[in-house]
Design a protein around this motif. Structure first.
Motif, mmCIF file in Angstrom:
data_model
loop_
_atom_site.group_PDB
_atom_site.id
_atom_site.type_symbol
_atom_site.label_atom_id
_atom_site.label_comp_id
_atom_site.label_asym_id
_atom_site.label_seq_id
_atom_site.Cartn_x
_atom_site.Cartn_y
_atom_site.Cartn_z
ATOM 1 N N TRP A 158 0.835 -1.122 0.060
ATOM 2 C CA TRP A 158 0.008 -0.080 0.099
ATOM 3 C C TRP A 158 0.821 1.112 0.069
ATOM 4 C CZ3 TRP A 158 -1.682 2.587 4.939
ATOM 5 C CH2 TRP A 158 -0.907 2.274 6.018
ATOM 6 N N ALA A 159 0.223 2.500 -0.129
ATOM 7 C CA ALA A 159 1.110 3.608 -0.307
ATOM 8 C C ALA A 159 1.370 4.617 0.872
ATOM 9 C CB ALA A 159 0.165 4.425 -1.248
ATOM 10 N N PHE A 160 0.862 4.401 1.791
ATOM 11 C CA PHE A 160 1.065 5.273 2.962
ATOM 12 C C PHE A 160 1.961 4.681 4.038
ATOM 13 C CE2 PHE A 160 -1.749 8.709 2.305
ATOM 14 C CZ PHE A 160 -2.205 8.591 0.991
ATOM 15 N N LYS A 161 2.719 3.461 3.934
ATOM 16 C CA LYS A 161 3.654 3.093 5.008
ATOM 17 C C LYS A 161 4.451 3.979 5.814
ATOM 18 C CE LYS A 161 4.628 -1.404 2.918
ATOM 19 N NZ LYS A 161 5.932 -2.198 2.269
ATOM 20 N N THR A 162 4.851 5.244 5.294
ATOM 21 C CA THR A 162 5.575 6.093 5.937
ATOM 22 C C THR A 162 5.169 7.409 5.936
ATOM 23 O OG1 THR A 162 7.393 6.459 4.102
ATOM 24 C CG2 THR A 162 7.842 4.796 5.547
ATOM 25 N N GLU A 163 4.149 7.736 5.630
ATOM 26 C CA GLU A 163 3.395 9.059 5.764
ATOM 27 C C GLU A 163 3.255 9.361 7.350
ATOM 28 O OE1 GLU A 163 2.481 11.190 2.887
ATOM 29 O OE2 GLU A 163 3.821 9.625 1.954
ATOM 30 N N CYS A 164 3.166 10.838 7.382
ATOM 31 C CA CYS A 164 2.820 11.359 8.697
ATOM 32 C C CYS A 164 1.546 11.055 9.139
ATOM 33 C CB CYS A 164 3.310 12.754 8.823
ATOM 34 S SG CYS A 164 3.149 13.621 10.126
ATOM 35 N N CYS A 165 1.395 10.558 10.587
ATOM 36 C CA CYS A 165 0.026 10.484 11.157
ATOM 37 C C CYS A 165 -0.291 11.924 11.936
ATOM 38 C CB CYS A 165 0.147 9.167 12.183
ATOM 39 S SG CYS A 165 0.878 9.691 13.542
ATOM 40 N N GLY A 166 0.500 12.796 11.872
ATOM 41 C CA GLY A 166 0.206 13.882 12.604
ATOM 42 C C GLY A 166 0.856 14.011 14.065
ATOM 43 N N ALA A 167 1.272 12.765 14.562
ATOM 44 C CA ALA A 167 2.049 12.683 15.774
ATOM 45 C C ALA A 167 1.548 13.529 16.946
ATOM 46 C CB ALA A 167 3.417 13.013 15.411
ATOM 47 N N GLY A 168 2.400 14.371 17.464
ATOM 48 C CA GLY A 168 2.145 15.285 18.686
ATOM 49 C C GLY A 168 1.111 16.387 18.332
ATOM 50 N N LEU A 169 0.484 16.299 17.212
ATOM 51 C CA LEU A 169 -0.479 17.579 16.951
ATOM 52 C C LEU A 169 -1.683 17.046 17.436
ATOM 53 C CD1 LEU A 169 0.551 19.186 13.430
ATOM 54 C CD2 LEU A 169 1.012 19.941 15.764
ATOM 55 N N SER A 170 -1.856 15.899 17.820
ATOM 56 C CA SER A 170 -3.008 15.133 18.308
ATOM 57 C C SER A 170 -3.979 16.085 19.345
ATOM 58 C CB SER A 170 -2.661 13.926 19.316
ATOM 59 O OG SER A 170 -3.965 13.024 19.229
#
Lengths: 306, 666
Positions: free
Chosen positions: A184-196
């Motif tokens: 799939w395409a999003f293996k290492t895309e940013c999840c948003g991290a500490g901006l949660s």
């Protein structure tokens, strides 16, 4: 019983209790005891290295120095952020001996930089992978989207772990557990991290896009190795669903939980009941493990100049 | 008592900016045995050389030290000047106070002192120098051209047209190289095959050219004018004299699904094949790795159908020895391999291809007869993204250089695509457009303006497939690094040009130097661009660095002229800086004990055995003797000689010790 050093960091004691529970349970099956570094402290996370350079070096250095004092050679660091901080500090101090001695005087401990920092996958590869397949009793026969995030693989020049743009190590483990790791395409895309907390809308967008791609490709489960990623993908589901304008109920599991299920540990011990998004995997009739869909012509080794 | 002259050069400001040249001249002028010393701005210039010549005559100098640049640069210049003034050229030495001193140190008294030390050392050495005479060696007037691409073809034809014999060695079954794979060529869009194939035929038919295809150079010995080369002619499994090239065997071969290398894997070929219809020679070879007979032990259909009975399954490789006087390296380049681009899905998605594959798609003789159809399903792509600098100028990928040809061929690709698919939209992601060259910039403008290609300045971060489309994510840096996402039908990566596979091994085989990227190194980047540091070996084309066709052809003609100039002499003079085994009279008392360790280590096979006989003709001792024609003066034998019986002219043990002592006795 093999003893291996263990650094839980804050998340294992708080929001990601199930991560620690599953790692400990998995290790036990393979006759490994995880020994916590005594008197460990915060790794500094993102806060320290944004505020104070010396503090950001000293906090991880103290953890490693304490481990050295105990004679611990390998520290398992399941949290990807802690793993990243410890590895980067170890690298930076190894590059600059004068900085290293300065940090040693700040923490008032002898620091040599001899401990090996292992992320969860490296730990599994070093101590478990060889014996994994023979221990699998319940093949994890689900289409799995392995999500690596950013901190496990970057910066590649220092961590030198896996292929930075298209990592494969978790996919390999899932396949060994009888699973079908999808491409799939999003293996290492940013999840948003500490901006949660501060920018939940951004996290909803970034994590939402990740989950959407996984679901579009019919993934039945998303597999992670980072408590931050897990919390965003799992806990922020209401905001994500709002952003995507549809309900997504794909569960998010730690790699240790996936392997734990495969080797026959019960769901409760692995802490699967603690997730926000219910882990409700369909029951599959026993059969030969699904043949892993290995993409053709992909070469696993990446040639990069150091 | 010696009468030595010291000449200190300022090299403009190269030396004088950090070294006090006047002081160096003054201090060294006071050394014992130095008769004359001076400094001058450009010692290598005509007035500088005149200064040396006149000083030799006026002060009756018997030795000269020029303190200037590296001897690699100007030793021949100053030795020639000395010879013209009547001094034996080997009594002139250079002291390198530029590369070894002024360039690497700051302006400081210590730097000047180091320069003085370097000059003093050389003065002491020159005191021990002996007058030597040059060695004359014959020239074999045949050239070896390694590689049969456009550069090799041009070099071979130019040399052959000067009336000299040429031997061409090509690794592939046909000559033609990468140029034969190209569709049209920038900036004029003339068909690559149309301008190349007549040249290929000319090579095959030229009376002065001997062509060895499917062959590789196995070893090279000897030196300029006298190379001895072993060529391995790999077995083609056919009798070339009987084969008429009718092609019946290739149509009947049951193995039909072998990825065609010439088509960049976009088509298939049988196990017995000619790489492409215009191949030279147009005779097939059997690819033993894929041939049913060699795998399973039966088949032989080609043998059954061959009308002239030309198939030879038991044919073996043949190794031939040739003697040549000069070698032209023309081994070309390759494009970066797939595993560099996991983020672009190259190798994972069929519709992410490289530039060479696009050339085949656009070529009238290609797998689609020139129609642009994507490999996965054969549909005509309506949106194509071209990614320039895929690997080039990217330290993270280990390639920092610009591959030079990609800007132009990417513009050409976009143009060709637009000419064939009128309603298609080509996008080009680029870092900079580097279109330096005659009519190049105008060509790129045409692509942008007339053919409406969308040029986006920025890099592509990732490419993934979704619902049959390739999602290309990048940034537009002219729009404030705004994220760009394009749903493309096909992606073409302008992958970096890299050294051809096997370049490193070949460089070691022929004894030439190469750079960290395995491209062959020229002797001087500006003034000796087609020479190597090994005399008699020249460079042509992209084996040296990425080059386009005009540049490759120009370099090839340049190399050919160098070869022709070399062949205009019947014999060459060589520096006599060779090893010599000390002899005494009578020879039986020579230091050499005849252990012949030297013979076992000599890389040039220059050590011979000489038998000393008594009056009755009985052998009483065997001594080593150096063949001056073969010896390259490397000194390995000197280091190994147990009895110190071998020395090198111009670099004797005594001279080296003198230099060291001069430094220690400061």
């Amino acid at each position: 019983m093999i003893k291996v050093g263990f650094y839980p960091g804050c998340s294992m004691k708080g929001g990601a209790q199930e991560y620690q529970e599953s790692v400990t349970a998995l290790a036990k099956v393979f006759d490994i005891e995880l020994v916590e570094v005594p008197d460990w402290n915060c790794c500094g996370a993102t806060a320290a290295h944004n505020m104070n350079k010396e503090l950001s070096l000293s906090l991880p250095a103290r953890i490693m120095a304490l481990a050295e004092k105990e004679g611990i050679t390998d520290i398992v660091v399941p949290c990807a952020a802690c793993y990243n901080r410890l590895s980067l500090v170890k690298h930076e101090l190894a590059e600059d001996p004068s900085l290293s001695s300065k940090v040693a005087s700040i923490i008032d401990l002898k620091y040599q930089g001899t401990t090996q920092i292992l992320n969860i996958i490296q730990f599994i590869d070093k101590y478990i992978t060889d014996k994994l397949e023979e221990k699998v009793v319940k093949p994890f026969d689900y289409k799995s989207a392995c999500y690596y995030g950013c901190l496990l693989v970057r910066p590649h020049s220092i961590l030198k772990f896996d292929r930075v743009e298209d990592p494969q190590s978790m996919d390999v483990l899932v396949r060994k557990a009888g699973g079908n790791a999808i491409d799939w395409a999003f293996k290492t895309e940013c999840c948003g991290a500490g901006l949660s907390v501060s920018r939940t809308d951004t996290v909803a967008r970034l994590s939402g896009n990740i989950l959407k791609d996984a679901v579009d490709r019919e993934a039945e489960v998303v597999v992670v190795a980072c408590p931050m990623c897990h919390s965003n993908l799992d806990m922020r589901r209401p905001e994500i669903n709002k952003f995507l304008e549809k309900k997504i109920d794909v569960p998010v599991m730690y790699i240790s939980q996936v392997l734990g299920l495969a080797v026959g540990i019960d769901a409760k011990t692995l802490g699967l009941n603690r997730h926000m998004t219910e882990v409700n995997l369909p029951v599959r009739p026993a059969k030969e493990p699904a043949v892993a869909a290995v993409p053709e012509k992909v070469v696993i080794t990446q040639k990069t100049e150091a | 008592m010696s009468r030595i002259g010291v000449f200190v050069c300022h090299c403009g400001e190269n030396i004088s900016a950090t070294v006090n040249c006047e002081k160096v001249a003054k201090i060294t002028g006071e050394l014992k045995g130095v008769e004359f010393s001076t400094d001058y701005k450009y010692m290598c210039s005509y007035p500088g050389q005149t200064l040396i010549k006149e000083a030799i005559k006026e002060h009756k100098l018997d030795g000269v030290v020029v303190a200037a640049c590296s001897p690699r640069m100007h030793e021949p210049t100053f030795r020639k000047a000395c010879a013209e003034a009547g001094l034996n050229p080997f009594l002139c030495e250079m002291s390198n106070i530029r590369e070894h001193c002024s360039w690497v140190h700051p302006k400081d008294d210590l730097t000047t002192e180091k320069a003085q030390d370097l000059v003093r050392v050389m003065v002491e050495k020159v005191k021990k120098n002996k007058a030597l005479n040059s060695i004359k060696v014959p020239v074999t007037k045949t050239a070896l051209v390694i590689g049969g691409g456009i550069a090799g073809i041009q070099a071979a034809l130019d040399i052959a047209n000067c009336g000299h014999k040429v031997i061409m060695v090509e690794r592939q079954p046909s000559i033609g190289g990468h140029m034969s794979q190209l569709s049209e060529t920038f900036p004029t869009l003339d068909c690559s095959q149309c301008i190349l194939t007549p040249r290929m035929v000319e090579v095959a038919q030229h009376p002065n050219i001997t062509l060895h295809t499917y062959s590789e150079v196995e070893s090279v010995d000897g030196f300029i004018g006298n190379f001895k080369v072993k060529i391995r002619k790999r077995s083609k499994s056919i009798d070339e004299h009987l084969c008429t090239g009718c092609g019946l065997c290739t149509t009947k071969c049951p193995q039909k699904k072998i990825p065609n290398e010439f088509e960049r894997g976009l088509g298939f070929r049988p196990a017995i094949y000619v790489p492409f219809p215009q191949a030279v020679p147009n005779k097939p070879v059997i690819d033993r790795e894929h041939c049913t007979y060699y795998i399973k032990g039966k088949c032989k259909i080609c043998e059954i159908v061959c009308p002239t009975k030309a198939i030879r399954f038991d044919q073996e490789d043949e190794v031939i020895d040739v003697a040549v006087g000069a070698i032209v390296m023309a081994t070309g380049f390759d494009v970066l391999k797939t595993d560099y681009f996991p983020e672009y899905g190259y190798g994972k998605y069929a519709d992410v291809i490289d530039g060479l594959a696009f050339e085949r798609l656009a070529s009238a003789s290609g797998p689609t007869q020139g129609e642009i159809r994507r490999p996965s399903d054969g549909k005509i792509p309506k949106k194509i993204v071209f990614v320039a600098c895929a690997g080039s100028r990217d330290p993270a990928k280990g390639i920092e250089y610009c591959s030079k040809i990609c800007c132009m061929y990417t513009a050409k690709h976009a143009m060709l695509y637009k000419h064939k698919v009128h309603d298609g939209i080509p996008y080009v992601f680029y870092m900079d457009i580097r279109a330096g060259g005659k009519n190049y910039e105008e060509f790129v403008r045409r692509t942008i303006v007339e053919d409406e290609t969308q040029y986006i300045r920025g890099r592509v971060s990732t490419i993934y497939e979704k619902n049959g489309k390739l999602i290309v994510k990048g940034a537009d840096t002219l729009m404030g690094a705004q994220p760009v996402e394009i749903e493309a039908d096909m992606v073409v990566l302008a992958t970096a040009g890299v050294a051809n596979h096997g370049a490193e091994e070949l460089a070691q085989t022929v004894h030439i130097s190469y750079d960290p990227y395995k491209f062959f190194a020229e002797a001087h980047p500006k003034l000796k661009p087609v020479e190597t540091n090994t005399a008699g070996i020249f460079l042509a084309g992209a084996c040296q660095a990425p080059k386009d066709i005009p540049e490759s052809v120009a370099a090839a003609s340049g190399a050919a002229v160098k070869v022709a100039a070399l062949f205009s002499n019947d014999e060459l003079t060589r520096d006599p800086l060779v090893a010599v085994v000390n002899r005494s009279a009578p020879p039986v008392y020579s230091q050499c004990v005849g252990c012949f360790l030297c013979q076992s280590v000599c890389p040039y096979q220059a050590i011979e055995r000489e038998e000393i006989k008594n009056r009755n003709g009985e052998v009483i001792k065997t001594l080593a003797r150096v063949n001056e024609g073969l010896c390259q003066g490397c000194g390995t034998c000197v280091a190994l000689c147990r009895t110190k019986a071998i020395d090198i002219h111009g670099y004797s043990n005594q001279q080296v010790y003198t230099e060291i002592m001069a430094l220690l006795n400061d």
